[in-house]
Design a protein around this motif. Structure first.
Motif, PDB file in Angstrom:
ATOM      1  N   UNK A 102      -0.821  68.012  59.210  1.00 21.10           N
ATOM      2  CA  UNK A 102       0.482  67.412  59.456  1.00 21.10           C
ATOM      3  C   UNK A 102       1.093  67.947  60.748  1.00 21.10           C
ATOM      4  N   UNK A 103       1.892  67.116  61.379  1.00 25.53           N
ATOM      5  CA  UNK A 103       2.550  67.484  62.630  1.00 25.53           C
ATOM      6  C   UNK A 103       3.889  68.125  62.327  1.00 25.53           C
ATOM      7  N   UNK A 104       4.141  69.251  62.966  1.00 28.42           N
ATOM      8  CA  UNK A 104       5.420  69.918  62.762  1.00 28.42           C
ATOM      9  C   UNK A 104       6.545  69.162  63.458  1.00 28.42           C
ATOM     10  N   UNK A 105       7.707  69.191  62.830  1.00 32.43           N
ATOM     11  CA  UNK A 105       8.853  68.436  63.340  1.00 32.43           C
ATOM     12  C   UNK A 105      10.130  69.216  63.071  1.00 32.43           C
ATOM     13  N   UNK A 106      11.159  68.822  63.777  1.00 35.48           N
ATOM     14  CA  UNK A 106      12.501  69.383  63.553  1.00 35.48           C
ATOM     15  C   UNK A 106      13.421  68.237  63.180  1.00 35.48           C
ATOM     16  N   UNK A 107      14.094  68.387  62.051  1.00 33.90           N
ATOM     17  CA  UNK A 107      15.046  67.382  61.593  1.00 33.90           C
ATOM     18  C   UNK A 107      16.454  67.814  61.985  1.00 33.90           C
ATOM     19  N   UNK A 108      17.235  66.889  62.568  1.00 37.12           N
ATOM     20  CA  UNK A 108      18.570  67.190  63.087  1.00 37.12           C
ATOM     21  C   UNK A 108      19.536  66.135  62.568  1.00 37.12           C
ATOM     22  N   UNK A 109      20.692  66.583  62.099  1.00 42.96           N
ATOM     23  CA  UNK A 109      21.675  65.638  61.550  1.00 42.96           C
ATOM     24  C   UNK A 109      22.542  65.051  62.646  1.00 42.96           C
ATOM     25  N   UNK A 110      23.015  63.837  62.401  1.00 43.77           N
ATOM     26  CA  UNK A 110      23.983  63.161  63.259  1.00 43.77           C
ATOM     27  C   UNK A 110      25.157  62.703  62.392  1.00 43.77           C
ATOM     28  N   UNK A 111      26.402  62.802  62.889  1.00 46.76           N
ATOM     29  CA  UNK A 111      27.549  62.322  62.119  1.00 46.76           C
ATOM     30  C   UNK A 111      27.416  60.830  61.811  1.00 46.76           C
TER      31      UNK A 111
END
Length: 788
Positions: A102-111
């Motif tokens: 699996x590819x590593x990822x970063x999840x980021x929130x948006x309003x």
């Protein structure tokens, strides 16, 4: 009306058209390098600053375990804070079709219902997120392009141990991900790292952070004290598990782009002067010898009433035509080369746009330096000749005492034929002129050897890091530090031959006022899969009584073995340790620090904890191992060494490191220019003598041999000096390419010296062939006539 001196100028330029072009080309390539590197520095820096400002990149980042949203108002009240944004971030693993790992990822929130106050995103394709649809994401454009994903496609990712299926609403870029690389790696690879932007409600639910945030973003008022704001943030967020606020200079993406710009700026200050210095030296030899050869013409002009100022202006025009022409050509080629390289940079630094712009001062500097270096040799010689009366200037200079050379030639009479004795006699009678020509060729060879050494240094950096220091096949990182039980589970997997645990802790290392934000890596005492090395053959073992610093880190902190370093740990209980430096290791990538694993855990009061492990895997069972790791919820990511090596090699060959190929080409051009000009000068000075030899019965080949034999001896004498000069230049140029993130060693070996010598010999053969054509076409009557 064209004056007689101007007509003479046009005749001289036409008569020396090939030599003039060669000189102009040497100037052009030096200017090319100056303009190209100046333009790259300005373009990257100005585009970065504009991108940061337009999309409101935060100036301070404060990661925290879990903090309630109401704290954001208290953060906003901190003196010096102008804007605050709280958000949720977390790690993810993305399933990619056709890939087991699996590819590593970063999840980021948006309003959901507004634009973020800080760290906005640039929508490259598709649309914004629909607040009513919690399964939508924006995907990093580079990753989408690498895998052929488009808006409307589906994507499966694992976050916090749960699998989710999302629909891609759009493709985006962001200033905080200009340099997008997987955690723990240095080289960017679009296919192996992703960023997912999600609605805040959906991401908070996935990480159990409803009504809370785990990262605060802060922008500062003008004139605010960043250290004071960071201290206030740390105090406020300390009860909620803050890992230490940090400024933009320590943000991973910005640090990479900052180091690249700093490295380019350092290279632009150190490398072009080397090339311009070589051009100045060559021009001094060419111009001074040309004016010396026209001594009688200058005397004749003075006899006809021309003043020294008028004659000086005539030769200055000659110099200006060549130097300004070469400088203008170099400016144009520099802009073209800069445009080409800026496109390569945009592949690795994800700017929505990148405009190549050269500071006008760079053009002015290039032209002024070119004219000044070209004029220096001419003015020195002209001043000496203008001091002579017209009658004295029209006479040839008083002959030197050649009695010593006569004895030398007599001693060689039995070994050499007549043409060979003429070659030796010429060199012996004018040793300083021959030495100067040899030095010029040696400097050209030195440039070629140095650039070949730098090219080899890039390859050596990759080889040492991935074959000597890192001897694993892969490494796994865990979602959080775990107990040793996880290591035993890995060892039981069929196909894993060897497991070597490690612990990586975020720290700030301090020595007085100097500091470095990075990680302290805990290694086992008998580490074999990932090692600290003193050199290619000697390992530095992690010790319990102190830490091992890499050479770049020790230099940055200005510290050495036996001295104490303060280690401010930014994880867990966050102790502040004072540890001795026990050794310095070699590191070509990054600036690591090492501590023995059990001693590190003891200092943290967390015995038996590990952050991940280095693995050696049976090649026949790789896929089975990767499938098993994929199903382990404790695994945050898997990094394959082969993929990391390929990514770094691509970056060095196609991205930032590609500038070294331009300089290698430039070095080759300068080398040829020096050799060709030496041959042309020798021909111009000896045309009368060669014509005399032809009249006396020498064949064309014998006459050419007299000239080219001298060039050959001078070239051969230059080879050992070129090897010595190249070794010194290689170190200076390699240092210009090196940054805090990677070190490029200068690798000057026999193969580099041999290749540089071969390049000089090939240049000499081509130059000799071109000059021989002129010797064969020599008009005897015209050459024998006295030009005055």
């Amino acid at each position: 009306m064209v004056s007689p001196l101007d007509r003479k100028l046009l005749r001289d330029l036409w008569r020396m058209k090939l030599q003039s072009f060669a000189i102009a080309l040497v100037i052009a390539v030096g200017v090319l390098l100056l303009v190209m590197m100046d333009g790259l520095v300005n373009s990257l820096a100005q585009t970065r600053d504009a991108y940061y400002d337009r999309y409101r990149l935060a100036e301070v980042f404060a990661p925290v375990k879990r903090a309630p949203d109401h704290l954001l108002d208290r953060i906003a009240a901190i003196p010096g804070v102008s804007a605050v944004e709280g958000r949720v971030v977390g790690g993810a693993l993305v399933d990619v079709e056709g890939q087991t790992v699996q590819v590593r990822a970063r999840a980021v929130s948006l309003p959901e219902f507004r634009e973020p106050r800080l760290n906005a995103v640039y929508l490259a394709e598709g649309r914004r997120l629909d607040p009513r649809r919690l399964d939508e994401i924006l995907l990093l454009q580079g990753f989408a392009d690498a895998h052929g994903l488009e808006p409307g496609d589906s994507l499966t990712a694992t976050m916090n141990g749960a699998r989710h299926t999302f629909r891609i609403a759009g493709l985006a870029q962001a200033p905080e991900f200009l340099y997008s690389t997987a955690p723990g790696e240095l080289a960017p690879d679009d296919s192996r790292f992703a960023v997912l932007w999600m609605n805040e409600e959906a991401l908070a639910a996935a990480f159990d952070l409803d009504g809370a945030f785990n990262e605060a973003l802060v922008s500062l008022d003008r004139g605010a004290s960043e250290p004071a704001v960071i201290d206030a943030l740390d105090r406020l967020l300390d009860p909620y598990g803050v890992t230490g606020a940090y400024g933009l200079e320590d943000q991973i993406s910005n640090r990479f782009i900052h180091e690249e710009i700093s490295g380019l700026r350092a290279s632009s200050r150190s490398v072009p002067p080397v090339f311009m210095g070589v051009a100045a030296f060559l021009l001094y030899i060419v111009i001074s010898r040309m004016i010396e050869s026209e001594r009688t013409q200058i005397g004749l002009l003075k006899a006809f009433g021309y003043t020294s100022a008028e004659i000086g202006a005539h030769y200055l025009k000659f110099i200006l035509v060549i130097s300004v022409g070469g400088a203008l050509l170099g400016c144009g080629l520099g802009v073209m080369s800069g445009h080409a390289l800026s496109g390569l940079y945009q592949q690795y630094y994800k700017f929505p746009f990148l405009i190549f712009r050269v500071d006008p001062s760079a053009f002015i500097t290039a032209i002024v330096v070119s004219v000044a270096s070209a004029s220096a040799g001419g003015f020195i010689v002209l001043r000496r000749i203008f001091a002579l009366a017209p009658a004295a200037a029209m006479r040839p200079p008083a002959p030197a005492d050649f009695s010593s050379s006569a004895r030398l030639v007599a001693a060689l009479r039995r070994f050499l034929d007549q043409p060979s004795r003429m070659i030796v006699r010429r060199i012996a009678r004018q040793p300083m002129r021959s030495f100067a020509a040899s030095i010029g060729i040696a400097v050209g060879m030195g440039l070629s050897v140095a650039m070949l050494g730098v090219l080899g240094g890039f390859d050596k950096a990759v080889e040492l890091n991935f074959n000597v220091i890192d001897r694993s096949d892969a490494n796994v990182s865990f979602v959080e530090p775990l107990g040793e039980k996880t290591i035993y589970e890995l060892k039981r997997l069929d196909g894993i031959i060897e497991v070597e645990p490690f612990r990586s802790v975020p720290v700030v290392l301090r020595n007085g006022v100097k500091s470095h934000r990075g990680a302290l890596d805990g290694l086992t005492e008998d580490a074999e899969l990932n090692r600290a090395m003193r050199d290619e053959t000697h390992q530095v073992y992690a010790r319990k009584d102190g830490i091992v610093l890499s050479k770049p880190l020790a230099a940055k902190l200005d510290i050495g073995p036996g001295e104490l370093v303060t280690v401010d740990v930014r994880e867990g209980r966050r102790p502040v340790l004072t540890l001795p430096v026990v050794a310095v290791s070699q590191s070509l990538l990054g600036a690591p620090a090492y501590f023995e694993l059990s001693a590190l855990n003891e200092s943290l009061e967390e015995p038996g904890r590990v952050s991940g492990a280095w693995l050696r895997i049976d090649p026949a069972k790789q896929q089975d191992v990767y499938e098993a790791l994929k199903n382990m919820p404790a695994v945050a990511g898997v990094s394959l060494k082969d993929e990391a090596r390929d990514a770094l090699q691509r970056m060095m060959d196609e991205g930032a490191g590609a500038t070294r190929y331009y300089m290698a080409i430039i070095a080759a051009i300068i080398t040829f220019g020096i050799v060709y000009n030496s041959a042309r000068i020798a021909f111009a000075e000896r045309a009368h003598d060669l014509a005399s030899l032809r009249v006396l019965g020498f064949t064309k080949s014998e006459a050419s041999y007299v000239l080219l034999g001298e060039l050959g001896l001078i070239t051969l004498a230059a080879l050992p000096m070129g090897a010595f000069i190249g070794t010194g230049l290689a170190g200076a140029i390699a240092a210009g390419f090196s940054t805090d993130l990677y070190t490029i060693p200068a690798q000057v070996g026999f193969s580099n010296v041999g290749s540089g010598a071969l390049a000089v010999l090939i240049a000499a053969l081509i130059a000799g062939w071109l000059v021989k054509r002129d010797v064969d076409r020599l008009e005897l009557v015209s050459a024998l006539k006295s030009r005055e």
